[in-house]
Design a protein around this motif. Sequence first.
Motif, PDB file in Angstrom:
ATOM      1  N   ASP A 127      -7.632   2.778 -10.379  1.00  0.00           N
ATOM      2  CA  ASP A 127      -9.046   3.189 -10.508  1.00  0.00           C
ATOM      3  C   ASP A 127      -9.169   4.713 -10.482  1.00  0.00           C
ATOM      4  OD1 ASP A 127      -9.799   0.565 -10.628  1.00  0.00           O
ATOM      5  OD2 ASP A 127     -10.532   0.449  -8.555  1.00  0.00           O
ATOM      6  N   LYS A 139       0.829  -1.200   0.000  1.00  0.00           N
ATOM      7  CA  LYS A 139       0.000   0.000   0.000  1.00  0.00           C
ATOM      8  C   LYS A 139       0.876   1.268   0.000  1.00  0.00           C
ATOM      9  CE  LYS A 139      -1.718  -1.514   3.750  1.00  0.00           C
ATOM     10  NZ  LYS A 139      -2.358  -1.608   5.058  1.00  0.00           N
ATOM     11  N   GLN A 145      -4.347  -1.103  -7.209  1.00  0.00           N
ATOM     12  CA  GLN A 145      -5.601  -1.129  -7.960  1.00  0.00           C
ATOM     13  C   GLN A 145      -6.427   0.128  -7.683  1.00  0.00           C
ATOM     14  OE1 GLN A 145      -6.522  -3.416 -10.386  1.00  0.00           O
ATOM     15  NE2 GLN A 145      -8.001  -1.752 -10.764  1.00  0.00           N
ATOM     16  N   GLN A 146      -6.430   0.567  -6.422  1.00  0.00           N
ATOM     17  CA  GLN A 146      -7.190   1.776  -6.086  1.00  0.00           C
ATOM     18  C   GLN A 146      -6.606   3.017  -6.763  1.00  0.00           C
ATOM     19  OE1 GLN A 146      -6.991   1.241  -1.827  1.00  0.00           O
ATOM     20  NE2 GLN A 146      -9.159   0.663  -1.705  1.00  0.00           N
ATOM     21  N   VAL A 168      -3.596   3.260   0.225  1.00  0.00           N
ATOM     22  CA  VAL A 168      -4.313   2.778  -0.958  1.00  0.00           C
ATOM     23  C   VAL A 168      -3.494   1.700  -1.668  1.00  0.00           C
ATOM     24  CG1 VAL A 168      -5.656   4.890  -1.354  1.00  0.00           C
ATOM     25  CG2 VAL A 168      -3.341   4.698  -2.321  1.00  0.00           C
ATOM     26  N   THR A 169      -4.215   0.809  -2.356  1.00  0.00           N
ATOM     27  CA  THR A 169      -3.549  -0.248  -3.118  1.00  0.00           C
ATOM     28  C   THR A 169      -3.257   0.242  -4.535  1.00  0.00           C
ATOM     29  OG1 THR A 169      -5.618  -1.129  -3.977  1.00  0.00           O
ATOM     30  CG2 THR A 169      -4.867  -2.006  -1.849  1.00  0.00           C
ATOM     31  N   ASP A 208     -16.386   3.913  -8.944  1.00  0.00           N
ATOM     32  CA  ASP A 208     -16.235   3.582  -7.523  1.00  0.00           C
ATOM     33  C   ASP A 208     -14.817   3.901  -7.011  1.00  0.00           C
ATOM     34  OD1 ASP A 208     -15.029   1.695  -9.052  1.00  0.00           O
ATOM     35  OD2 ASP A 208     -15.731  -0.042  -7.896  1.00  0.00           O
ATOM     36  N   ALA A 209     -14.109   4.807  -7.714  1.00  0.00           N
ATOM     37  CA  ALA A 209     -12.745   5.177  -7.283  1.00  0.00           C
ATOM     38  C   ALA A 209     -12.785   5.760  -5.872  1.00  0.00           C
ATOM     39  CB  ALA A 209     -12.141   6.179  -8.261  1.00  0.00           C
ATOM     40  N   GLN A 210     -11.720   5.481  -5.105  1.00  0.00           N
ATOM     41  CA  GLN A 210     -11.664   5.920  -3.704  1.00  0.00           C
ATOM     42  C   GLN A 210     -11.258   7.382  -3.561  1.00  0.00           C
ATOM     43  OE1 GLN A 210     -12.189   3.612  -0.954  1.00  0.00           O
ATOM     44  NE2 GLN A 210     -13.119   2.575  -2.698  1.00  0.00           N
TER      45      GLN A 210
END
Length: 293
Positions: free
Chosen positions: A263, A170, A259-260, A256-257, A270-272
């Motif tokens: 995104d 992360k 993938q996040q 955050v990962t 649905d992005a963070q």
Amino acid sequence: MITPFNPGLTDSRIDRADQIRIDEERLADVQYSLRARLLKLDDLDPEIGPDGALSWGSMADRPDGAELLFLGLDGETPCFAPLIEDAPPAGQRAYAVWRYLDIMPPEEAATYAAARSLIEWHRGHLFCSRCGTRSEVAKAGWGRKCPNCGADHFPRVDPVVIMLATFEDKALVGRQPRFPPDRYSALAGFVEPGESLEGAVARELFEEAGVRATSVRYLSSQPWPFPNTLMMACIAPVEDDALTLDKEEIEAAKWVTRQQVQDAFDGAVDAQFIAPPHFAIAHTLLRAWVDGK
Ligand SMILES: [Zn+2]
């Protein structure tokens, strides 16, 4: 290009031609050359064409009372920017400049960034810091000289570290209160006198987020013309993921990962969070981490 990371606002086509700055005869030759061009500005904002390229006029467009700053040579073409000294420092940034930077090719944005930083420096440094006398433009715009005490003053660049703390798989992103809603970015801070780049990264991460860096790796840098910082991007693994935020500086932060982050880059529904703009080195830094560089 010199770096594989291609940060925005870098790789200007202009050769700064330092040897011309100090040669009055050659400077006059380029200034009065028919090829010479003057950057079109609306105060500090650029005028740009539909392709995002900067607009240039002839030297006859020089505003009344404007000094000339020699940006350098674009091939055979001498390039200048106008300096109206008595305009106040910008302070507040106009939102329009973000829209322009969004569509400008990086090499055009790099030319603009140099001109903007230089103009802002002059406007904020009209008087000699030794004796208080009004100083004069020197070195074709790349300095000021005091006519009273003879002191030379040179455009300053403020070093800033911008860093991605990582823990396991992360990375840490945070937001300052002045950011647009949902925007998160890498943490950043000024390098202080007597401090190394690595020392500044470790100190800022601890001050702002309460995390301890175990190592610091430099990636890439970018000039940031608001008004004149050199952003130096680093990645720093940290001891653990417990956060203690300095709420004055950081309103919120989260791990955050990859993938996040991807995104967020993709603008997924649905992005963070909203990623930093493509021309900011925080974007470059996150991209490098997602790509495993
Ligand atoms: Zn002086």
